[in-house]
Motif scaffolding. Structure first.
Motif, mmCIF file in Angstrom:
data_model
loop_
_atom_site.group_PDB
_atom_site.id
_atom_site.type_symbol
_atom_site.label_atom_id
_atom_site.label_comp_id
_atom_site.label_asym_id
_atom_site.label_seq_id
_atom_site.Cartn_x
_atom_site.Cartn_y
_atom_site.Cartn_z
ATOM 1 N N VAL B 216 0.834 -1.196 0.000
ATOM 2 C CA VAL B 216 0.000 0.000 0.000
ATOM 3 C C VAL B 216 0.876 1.257 0.000
ATOM 4 C CG1 VAL B 216 -0.208 0.028 2.547
ATOM 5 C CG2 VAL B 216 -1.989 1.063 1.174
ATOM 6 N N ASP B 220 -2.730 5.912 0.364
ATOM 7 C CA ASP B 220 -3.841 4.961 0.532
ATOM 8 C C ASP B 220 -3.929 4.461 1.973
ATOM 9 O OD1 ASP B 220 -4.507 5.246 -2.059
ATOM 10 O OD2 ASP B 220 -3.438 3.466 -2.771
ATOM 11 N N LYS B 223 -5.640 6.952 4.108
ATOM 12 C CA LYS B 223 -7.097 6.932 3.884
ATOM 13 C C LYS B 223 -7.755 5.798 4.648
ATOM 14 C CE LYS B 223 -6.903 8.883 -0.721
ATOM 15 N NZ LYS B 223 -6.802 8.467 -2.118
#
Lengths: 259, 308
Positions: B216, B220, B223
């Motif tokens: 990741v 991201d 988030k």
């Protein structure tokens, strides 16, 4: 590979052990030769001065090979232990280059020590031995035999010290292998229980080893002839063994995984 | 996206033990990629394999687009620098001589960059002091300088901050960020000090039991990190009943604090509601889920899925 040789030479130059051994070689060569000449004077039927010169050369010639092997094992194991070999492999240095450079540098060091020994024997003989030396052909042939042995030692030691993981066992294996091979030739020389090994692979191997053992041919009572005989007989088998073990070494090291 | 290092279904076994199981990594060019996993998860083995110290049992990897089966891989390795496990130094040589040895290994004839590298890692004042007498932090920095000798495109660092004091950790962090920013060097770094890793890495790979469980980017990840409201109350049992009635997700910590996971929760409204139920709120804070808790959740999710 040239880079690796430069690195190993730099390493040897910076090692205190190297300089200590060079000093030890100088002391041993001088004292040993002086002792040999002095000792000979007391015999009723002393050897001719030319033979004394060759005896002095022989006295520490083989020892030089062992000493160099010790330095090589120590430095290589240290490199392996602290991870220096990792630094080389991760930047793309080939394993075979590492192996070759170890062999070459150890051999160069052997040659250097032998050269020091040779020069000192000559120097002492010039002063103490009525300035008499053996003929140059015999000296060259004797040196050639020793230098072949030393190359063989260097290869054996490089294989074991690079290929085997355990530090202490690497040292034991290195010297164990060299001693075992020397002993094997000694056994053959003395013809101990030869019949027992008749028509076996062991006998073939021992016969082969016999051909590269300088002591097999060198009879102190007739050194020049024995040296010439040894040189002629041992050259091809010794070179064959050297090439064989070198190829085995490259094969083993190329497959070696380093931690 | 351009990847500088990728692995495809990489497997490594020692005897019957499968240490890496179909590992597929994708490291973007110019990134600082944090490899996260517990001890024994396989982080170091991945690094050993991609640096050529060990051969993969199966699968492949490519560095700068060159596959490991390609003969050019040895040349490409000159564009990598690595510090795997312990720092490999000649203890009886100075910092300068240690770098000189690595320059020779690389076949570099000019030693001009040695002083520059020593300055970069803050070892330019060490003079004739031998590396064996360096502190752990100094040794780590010298190890990184050695890895940087070939001006690498990718730097592979295995636990480079292990055992360092806080000052040493800050120095290494600043140095790595500088190298990445100024020289554009891609860095693959592993650590189990997740808080520290979260300060430098912009991409993450999570590994557990020899398997990559997620890759990741930092964006991201941010988030997906859950926000929580942490409250301390005088009656935990009553509060739990109240939260259950409201249908909120929560967990109770060892110190009896309650983490309530909800992005839309209004703290003031919650305090009022709890007060109406006769619960006194002693303390209330809002926090974001950490990389550590994210990692722990990932592992427990994976374990749960496997058990199921």
């Amino acid at each position: 590979m040239l880079e690796q040789i430069k690195v190993d030479l730099l390493r040897m130059k910076k090692s205190k052990l190297t300089w200590f051994l060079i000093l030890a070689q100088i002391v041993m060569s001088v004292l040993g030769t002086v002792f040999l000449i002095s000792d000979n004077v007391y015999y009723m039927d002393p050897n001719p001065p030319e033979i004394i010169c060759l005896e002095a050369l022989m006295m520490f010639g083989m020892l030089t090979g062992f000493v160099c092997a010790a330095v090589s094992v120590k430095l290589t194991i240290l490199e392996k232990k602290v991870g220096i070999l990792r630094n080389k492999i991760v930047i793309g240095v080939k394993r075979s280059s590492i192996f070759c450079s170890k062999v070459i540098v150890n051999y160069l060091f052997s040659v250097l020590l032998y050269a020091i020994h040779l020069i000192l024997v000559f120097a002492v003989c010039a002063v103490e031995n009525q300035g008499k030396f053996a003929d140059s052909e015999t000296i060259l042939k004797l040196s050639g035999i020793y230098l072949l042995w030393m190359l063989f030692f260097s290869i054996i030691v490089a294989i074991i010290s690079l290929g085997y993981t355990h530090d202490v066992l690497s040292i034991i294996f290195s010297f164990g292998t060299i001693c075992a091979m020397t002993l094997a030739t000694g056994l053959l020389r003395n013809r101990i229980e030869m019949e027992k090994y008749k028509d076996t692979l062991i006998l073939d191997v021992m016969k082969f080893l016999k051909k590269i053992d300088p002591y097999e041919y060198i009879n102190i009572e007739n050194v020049p002839e024995a040296v010439a005989n040894a040189f002629e007989n041992s050259l091809i088998p010794a070179l064959s063994m050297i090439i064989l073990f070198f190829v085995i070494g490259c094969f083993v090291i190329n497959r070696k995984e380093f931690d | 996206m351009e990847y500088i290092l990728t692995t495809q279904d990489l497997c490594k076994s020692y005897g019957k033990a499968d240490v890496l199981k179909n590992v597929s990594l994708h490291i973007p060019k110019g990134a600082i990629y944090g490899l996260i996993g517990k001890n024994g998860a396989g982080k170091t083995t991945i690094m050993r394999v991609i640096t050529g110290l060990q051969k993969p049992t199966s699968g492949s990897y490519s560095i700068c687009g060159i596959e490991n089966s390609d003969s050019d891989i040895q040349n490409i390795r000159r564009r990598t620098g690595a510090l795997i496990e312990s720092v490999a130094l000649y203890n009886d040589l100075t910092a300068y001589d240690n770098l000189k040895v690595q320059f020779l290994n690389l076949g570099l004839s000019s030693y001009d960059r040695i002083d520059e590298l020593l300055k970069l890692v803050g070892l330019d004042q060490t003079g004739k002091k031998r590396a064996g007498k360096f502190s752990l932090g100094m040794k780590q920095r010298l190890g990184i300088a050695i890895a940087l000798c070939g001006n690498p495109d990718i730097l592979i660092l295995d636990e480079p901050i292990n055992g360092l004091d806080p000052q040493g950790i800050i120095e290494i962090r600043e140095m790595l960020l500088g190298i990445n920013k100024n020289q554009g060097t891609t860095i693959l770094i592993s650590s189990h000090l997740l808080d520290e890793l979260s300060r430098v890495a912009d991409n993450y790979g999570f590994i557990d039991n020899g398997k990559i469980i997620r890759e990741v980017s930092k964006e991201d990840l941010e988030k997906s990190l859950r926000k929580s409201t942490v409250i301390k109350v005088d009656d935990v049992k009553k509060t739990v009943t109240c939260l259950d009635n409201k249908g909120l997700e929560y967990d109770v910590g060892k110190d009896q604090s309650i983490n309530i996971y909800s992005d839309n929760l209004k703290a003031s409204a919650l305090v009022v509601e709890l007060a109406e139920s006769g619960i006194e709120v002693l303390n209330i804070t809002q926090q974001e889920e950490t990389l550590e808790s994210y990692f722990m959740n990932l592992i427990s999710d994976k374990k749960g899925a496997e058990d199921a």
